[in-house]
Design a protein around this motif. Structure first.
Motif, PDB file in Angstrom:
ATOM      1  N   VAL A 140      49.669 -61.918   4.787  1.00 40.17           N
ATOM      2  CA  VAL A 140      49.473 -63.162   4.461  1.00 40.17           C
ATOM      3  C   VAL A 140      50.660 -64.007   5.037  1.00 40.17           C
ATOM      4  N   GLU A 141      50.328 -65.446   5.343  1.00 37.19           N
ATOM      5  CA  GLU A 141      51.387 -66.251   6.065  1.00 37.19           C
ATOM      6  C   GLU A 141      52.414 -66.562   4.889  1.00 37.19           C
ATOM      7  N   PRO A 142      53.514 -66.717   5.163  1.00 37.14           N
ATOM      8  CA  PRO A 142      54.775 -67.007   4.202  1.00 37.14           C
ATOM      9  C   PRO A 142      54.359 -68.050   3.493  1.00 37.14           C
ATOM     10  N   ARG A 143      53.474 -69.069   4.083  1.00 34.47           N
ATOM     11  CA  ARG A 143      53.516 -70.375   3.254  1.00 34.47           C
ATOM     12  C   ARG A 143      52.158 -70.254   2.488  1.00 34.47           C
ATOM     13  N   ASP A 144      51.382 -69.120   2.502  1.00 33.85           N
ATOM     14  CA  ASP A 144      50.515 -68.944   1.454  1.00 33.85           C
ATOM     15  C   ASP A 144      50.638 -67.914   0.531  1.00 33.85           C
ATOM     16  N   SER A 145      51.838 -67.270   0.406  1.00 33.88           N
ATOM     17  CA  SER A 145      52.268 -66.160  -0.477  1.00 33.88           C
ATOM     18  C   SER A 145      51.733 -66.436  -1.895  1.00 33.88           C
ATOM     19  N   GLY A 146      52.073 -67.906  -2.248  1.00 33.11           N
ATOM     20  CA  GLY A 146      52.001 -68.131  -3.652  1.00 33.11           C
ATOM     21  C   GLY A 146      50.519 -67.924  -4.140  1.00 33.11           C
ATOM     22  N   VAL A 147      49.661 -68.821  -3.281  1.00 33.74           N
ATOM     23  CA  VAL A 147      48.244 -68.851  -3.583  1.00 33.74           C
ATOM     24  C   VAL A 147      47.550 -67.550  -3.578  1.00 33.74           C
ATOM     25  N   ALA A 148      48.067 -66.761  -2.713  1.00 34.89           N
ATOM     26  CA  ALA A 148      47.575 -65.216  -2.554  1.00 34.89           C
ATOM     27  C   ALA A 148      47.718 -64.498  -3.789  1.00 34.89           C
ATOM     28  N   SER A 149      48.928 -64.855  -4.071  1.00 39.41           N
ATOM     29  CA  SER A 149      49.641 -64.009  -5.463  1.00 39.41           C
ATOM     30  C   SER A 149      48.807 -64.621  -6.647  1.00 39.41           C
ATOM     31  N   ALA A 150      48.364 -65.964  -6.593  1.00 43.12           N
ATOM     32  CA  ALA A 150      47.189 -66.457  -7.743  1.00 43.12           C
ATOM     33  C   ALA A 150      46.044 -65.778  -7.812  1.00 43.12           C
TER      34      ALA A 150
END
Length: 509
Positions: free
Chosen positions: A395-405
């Motif tokens: 996952v791209e670093p900018r999307d790591s939060g929503v991927a974790s969610a």
């Protein structure tokens, strides 16, 4: 294909492992809070005068807020910063827990539980995304996610033990107050120790339509399953809620495919490996939450165990999860493809569940429940660890939060589905059994025996479904997840939106 490794700036080796301690502590607090209140609920209900019709809301208020706000919380972590969101979530969770412990009436209790869920939705995705960006070298990542996976899988069972001990020897209010030292220690440690890698923050404007549709869709879905458990699947309101949730989530997907800066970029879930993780993990959680429910009732009502003894009866499962996650999963993660850990892990758990289909009133803990729990723990622990790591794979670093969610959302929705679906199956089988056998029971003692036999019959019927669900989870993991074993080297991440160089594992196909 290989490239050279460039270490993520600002994350000293020693600090990463210290940070893991505080991240793991916070994750344990969130996961065990989903179950710790279950054992305390009868005492709290009596003290606060909560009616039987409303008692489920003590559990449901937490689940609705947590499940509904997870995607929003994940995007806040991407926008605002993972460390800042993590610490804010912990402080808020501590305040909500203090409010719950001090509750003097039903409204205060339900409000506190909703606030706990909301702040949990902030800190849970922030915790996982911090791990994703801090531990990028494959062997270190395997160890870190082994610990995290064991906690994510076993925390619910720990909640039963802690809830039983606190309720029996202190007071139900301590099931809330116990969160405060957890949260304060984790927040202080995170503030001083965590050094989030620079860059990778998503500075796009917040997708307000996506936020509204995701919250309404997920809250409606979780509530529909909760209502199905109490009012039945054919209830007109229940059916209406399911239809509404499907329409809202379909509208959410449509909006996300059109807007410039979506709340949930569809690239996060359409990549087959991450999609396979979210789907298989959600199914596994359906089976696990159903099991927690049935075994708790079986041990307390049928076998007559106390709350504390019931909690400790789950210890072999926790031990199995720790071994499966930190020993089997961690040691093999860099040597074999993830699907060769996840699919067999789910099958081993299914074998443990299969043993529990033999439950009877007189079943021995040592010969039936103990081996089943060990197999369940080993299987789930082995599968959970690579699943947690793979949930943010590529996952791209900018999307790591929503991927974790998303991985948290799959667990939360899976838990709601599991509790409602399997409990409904069990109740239906129990009613049918008692109706067919109560006529032949003459004395009151015989009638009570038939009722107990009916309950166990209901549990085993539902557990058969759980076995099937785990086999489906294993099949999905084996077919959808096709990434190879991680290379032991690391590469420079150059995904779109990455503002600084970070280490990410290269995958050998």
């Amino acid at each position: 294909m290989s490239e050279t490794a460039v270490k993520a700036p600002g994350v000293p080796d020693a600090n990463r492992w210290k940070a893991l301690t505080f991240i793991a502590l916070a994750q344990l607090m969130v996961v065990l809070d989903a179950t710790i209140v279950n054992i305390a609920l009868p005492s709290a209900q009596q003290d606060l005068g909560i009616s039987d019709g409303n008692r489920q809301w003590v559990i449901t208020a937490y689940a609705l807020a947590f499940g509904g706000l997870l995607l929003f919380g994940g995007r806040i972590a991407d926008l605002w910063g993972r460390k800042r969101t993590f610490v804010a979530g912990l402080i808020g969770f501590a305040g909500a827990s203090a409010l719950g412990g001090a509750a003097t009436n039903e409204a205060m209790m339900l409000g506190a539980r909703a606030l706990q869920g909301a702040f949990g939705a902030l800190l849970a995705p922030a915790a996982l995304s911090l791990l994703a960006v801090m531990f990028t070298e494959p062997k270190e990542r395997a160890k870190a996610f082994g610990i995290y996976g064991a906690i994510a899988g076993g925390g619910g069972a720990v909640g039963f033990i802690l809830g039983g001990v606190l309720t029996e020897y202190l007071d139900w209010r301590w099931t809330f107050f116990v969160n405060i030292p957890f949260a304060i220690i984790a927040a202080a440690g995170a503030y001083y120790v965590i050094r989030e890698p620079a860059g990778g923050r998503n500075r796009s404007p917040l997708d307000i339509p996506g936020v509204v549709l995701s919250i309404l869709g997920l809250v409606t879905l979780v509530y529909a399953f909760t209502r199905a458990e109490s009012d039945g699947w054919g209830d007109s309101v229940t059916v209406g809620l399911f239809v509404a949730s499907a329409l809202l989530l379909a509208a959410f997907v449509f909006v996300e495919s059109k807007v410039k800066a979506p709340l949930l970029p569809l690239r996060v879930i359409t990549e087959r490996n991450r999609g396979g993780v979210y789907l298989s993990l959600g199914l596994a959680i359906i089976a696990m939450f159903g099991l927690f429910l049935f075994l708790t009732y079986y041990l307390q009502i049928v076998k007559g165990y106390s709350p504390v003894k019931t909690g400790f009866a789950f210890l072999p499962m926790i031990g199995g999860m720790m071994v499966g996650s930190t020993q089997i999963g961690t040691r093999l993660m860099t040597r074999v493809p993830p699907r060769l850990l996840m699919a067999p892990g789910f099958l081993v758990a299914a074998l443990g569940m299969l043993i529990l289909t033999r439950l009877e009133i007189g079943s021995s803990y040592a010969s039936t429940i103990l081996p089943a729990m060990v197999l369940l723990g080993l299987g789930m622990g082995t599968a959970f660890m690579p699943a947690m790591s793979l949930s943010t794979y590529g996952v791209e670093p900018r999307d790591s939060g929503v991927a974790s969610a998303m991985v948290n959302t799959s667990q939360q929705v899976g838990g709601a589905i599991g509790t409602a679906l399997l409990n409904t199956i069990a109740a239906s089988a129990t009613t049918s059994y008692i109706k067919d056998h109560i006529g032949g029971a003459g004395s009151q003692a015989q009638q009570q025996l038939v009722q107990l036999e009916g309950q166990v019959h209901g549990y085993t019927n539902a557990i058969w479904f759980a076995v099937g669900i785990l086999v489906v989870a294993a099949t999905i993991a084996a077919t959808l997840i096709n990434t190879g074993r991680p290379d032991t080297s690391a590469v420079t991440g150059s995904g779109e939106g990455a503002e600084d160089e970070v280490r990410v594992p290269v995958v050998a196909h």
